[in-house]
Structures are given as C-alpha cells and as structure tokens.
Design an enzyme around this catalytic site. Structure first.
Site, PDB file in Angstrom:
ATOM      1  N   PRO A  88       0.881  -1.512   0.208  1.00  0.00           N
ATOM      2  CA  PRO A  88       0.133  -0.217  -0.514  1.00  0.00           C
ATOM      3  C   PRO A  88       0.723   1.313  -0.060  1.00  0.00           C
ATOM      4  O   PRO A  88       0.365   1.686  -0.609  1.00  0.00           O
ATOM      5  CB  PRO A  88      -0.533  -0.034   1.058  1.00  0.00           C
ATOM      6  CG  PRO A  88      -0.627  -1.812   1.347  1.00  0.00           C
ATOM      7  CD  PRO A  88       0.440  -2.146   1.185  1.00  0.00           C
ATOM      8  N   GLU A 115       1.571  -7.865   7.922  1.00  0.00           N
ATOM      9  CA  GLU A 115       2.082  -5.867   8.303  1.00  0.00           C
ATOM     10  C   GLU A 115       2.840  -5.516   7.162  1.00  0.00           C
ATOM     11  O   GLU A 115       3.193  -4.958   6.586  1.00  0.00           O
ATOM     12  CB  GLU A 115       2.638  -5.365   9.128  1.00  0.00           C
ATOM     13  CG  GLU A 115       1.498  -5.746  10.332  1.00  0.00           C
ATOM     14  CD  GLU A 115       0.163  -4.678  10.430  1.00  0.00           C
ATOM     15  OE1 GLU A 115      -0.052  -3.703   9.634  1.00  0.00           O
ATOM     16  OE2 GLU A 115      -1.385  -5.579  10.634  1.00  0.00           O
ATOM     17  N   ARG A 153      -2.101  -8.595 -20.729  1.00  0.00           N
ATOM     18  CA  ARG A 153      -2.985  -8.750 -21.904  1.00  0.00           C
ATOM     19  C   ARG A 153      -1.928  -7.947 -22.833  1.00  0.00           C
ATOM     20  O   ARG A 153      -2.627  -7.622 -24.264  1.00  0.00           O
ATOM     21  CB  ARG A 153      -3.824  -8.289 -21.606  1.00  0.00           C
ATOM     22  CG  ARG A 153      -4.209  -6.962 -20.825  1.00  0.00           C
ATOM     23  CD  ARG A 153      -5.552  -6.568 -20.060  1.00  0.00           C
ATOM     24  NE  ARG A 153      -6.449  -5.953 -21.274  1.00  0.00           N
ATOM     25  CZ  ARG A 153      -6.004  -4.830 -21.442  1.00  0.00           C
ATOM     26  NH1 ARG A 153      -5.418  -3.757 -21.255  1.00  0.00           N
ATOM     27  NH2 ARG A 153      -6.708  -4.482 -22.486  1.00  0.00           N
ATOM     28  N   ASP A 168      -7.963   1.551 -29.939  1.00  0.00           N
ATOM     29  CA  ASP A 168      -6.728   2.792 -29.348  1.00  0.00           C
ATOM     30  C   ASP A 168      -6.342   3.648 -29.661  1.00  0.00           C
ATOM     31  O   ASP A 168      -6.431   4.978 -29.430  1.00  0.00           O
ATOM     32  CB  ASP A 168      -5.581   2.225 -28.605  1.00  0.00           C
ATOM     33  CG  ASP A 168      -5.710   0.518 -27.533  1.00  0.00           C
ATOM     34  OD1 ASP A 168      -6.704   0.556 -26.653  1.00  0.00           O
ATOM     35  OD2 ASP A 168      -4.903  -0.056 -27.057  1.00  0.00           O
TER      36      ASP A 168
END
Ligand code: 9D3
Length: 247
Positions: A88, A115, A153, A168
C-alpha cells in the site's frame, strides 16, 4: 516475459493461470510464472513464517530468514529480472506504468502478508514498490495478480492486440463509449439510431463524442492529462450542447 512471485499462498495464483488471457499467454510460452513460497525455506518444526515487530504493537511481520532465502532463490533463477514489492506504500500504478513494466524482461514480485516485510529487505533487494490503489486488501497476492494480468494482456500475440490498434488509435486515454447489443428495444429503451444506420463514419464520430463526453463528466482529470485535438474539442462541445438542450 517472466514473473517470479514470492508468496505464502501460491495456490491463489491458479485463479490467474487457469483461464483467460493470462492462461493462454502462459500456455503458448509468451510468459512464464514461477512461485517461491517462504514456508518451503523454513527450518523449524512449526515452519514459522511470521515474527514479532521490534518496538512492539499488534500485528506480525514476515519472518526474515525464509523470506530472504526465497528471494535469493528467485534471483538466481531469474538473474535478469528486477524486484518489485507490492505494498500500500508503493507508487499507484496507471496504464503508462503497466506499459513500462511490460518492457522489462521479467519481474520478481514480493507479495506480503501480515503487516509487511522487514525494511532492510526492501533496501537490499527491491527496485520498485507498487500499489494498485488507495484501498486495503488483505495481502499482496491479489495486487500481484492484477498487475500480471494488466501486463500480460499487452504482450504480443494476445487476441486483444489485433483490435486494440484500431480502438486505441482514437479512444486511448478516454473512457469507453456506451455499448449496445440485441434486442433493438428493451422495455421501451431503444438503441441509438445512428448505430443502426450503417454509416460507419457517423458511428465513429458518435462513439468518439460519447467517449469524450463521458470522460468530461466522470474523469476530467484524464482529459486534463491527455489534451484534445481541434476536432475532439468540437465533438466535446457538441456533446455539452446536446446535454444542455436535453435539460
Ligand atoms: C491492517 C494492516 N494495515 C495496518 C495499517 C497495513 C496493511 C498491511 C498489509 C494493509 C494492507 C496490507 C495488505 N495489502 C497489500 O499487501 C497490498 C495492497 C493493498 O492493500 N492495497 C493496494 N495495493 C496493494 S499492493 C499490496
């Protein structure tokens, strides 16, 4: 592309490898996945993989020796790979970063539990720290799978590769336009007439106008980042005007 993942829950990765784009990439050999479980490197009868944090407090830290031994084996097996710790505290990934990750020959991903891992292992081994977003999941395995899916991908040979060049070219960096399929009417709600017209230029303009409008409404930050051509600006103005007229 080679991925080596250090994880206490290697079985979770069956979800990734069993089907879909990633399963096929692994089958046809354009990607490899190897798993390294710190528990396999324990020496004690209880096969301990956690340890108490210096300084006290709740929660545990991944035990250093088995984790370090797993990382070392992964590095010897994949000497050209960089090491990333999914955490995180890492840099939040966006699509541009995924493309940079895909440009490397391989990555060793450390998926933490508890943790997290001892900071000295981060300093010694880790080249990059990545987060998948500002919300909490219970370990690094799902984030590692999200990242590998997003990278794989993009590899040449995926089905997506063919039509992405087309799609795209005009909607890159925008939210998608709305999609419709049969039937033509659902409880009185009709498919937009232009999509039934067979006029491919008009359809392309309508889709680009919708993509621009939705991005303007929902993700103005993306438009800011991307910028607009003169034609796109005109189409967005049409979208905004049509929306005012509908009020
Ligand atoms: C409850 C534990 N938290 C104390 C403040 C810290 C914490 C440690 C480990 C929170 C989550 C995790 C497990 N998550 C990951 O390893 C993780 C993650 C995430 O939770 N969100 C977004 N990206 C990532 S990448 C790895």
């Amino acid at each position: 592309m080679r991925f080596d993942v250090v994880s206490l829950f290697p079985d979770m990765f069956r979800i990734l490898t069993g089907q879909g784009v990633v399963g096929r990439a692994l089958e046809r050999g354009s990607a490899e996945l190897h798993l390294w479980n710190p528990r396999d490197y324990t020496q004690d009868p209880h096969r301990t993989v956690d340890d108490r944090p210096y300084g006290g407090g709740p929660g545990m830290v991944m035990k250093v020796e088995p984790l370090q031994a797993a990382i070392e084996d992964a590095k010897h097996a994949a000497p050209d790979s960089k090491v990333a710790y999914v955490t995180p505290q890492g840099r939040t990934l966006v699509q541009d970063t995924i493309a940079e990750i895909a440009a490397e020959p391989g990555w060793i991903l450390i998926a933490g539990r508890y943790e997290g891992i001892d900071e000295r292992l981060v300093e010694r081994y880790v080249d990059a720290e990545w987060s998948i977003g500002d919300y909490v999941v219970s370990g690094g395995e799902l984030p590692a799978m999200v990242i590998m899916d997003a990278v794989m991908r993009l590899l040449p040979g995926t089905l997506r590769h063919k039509d992405s060049a087309r799609t795209d070219s005009y909607v890159d960096g925008l939210l998608d336009f709305p999609h419709y399929t049969r039937p033509e009417v659902i409880a009185g709600a009709r498919v937009p007439q232009v999509l039934l017209s067979g006029n491919h230029r008009a359809i392309a303009r309508w889709r680009l106008r919708q993509a621009l409008g939705r991005t303007w409404l929902r993700r103005p930050d993306l438009l800011e980042r991307r910028g607009l051509s003169g034609e796109e600006k005109a189409l967005l103005d049409e979208f905004i005007q049509a929306r005012r007229d509908a009020e």
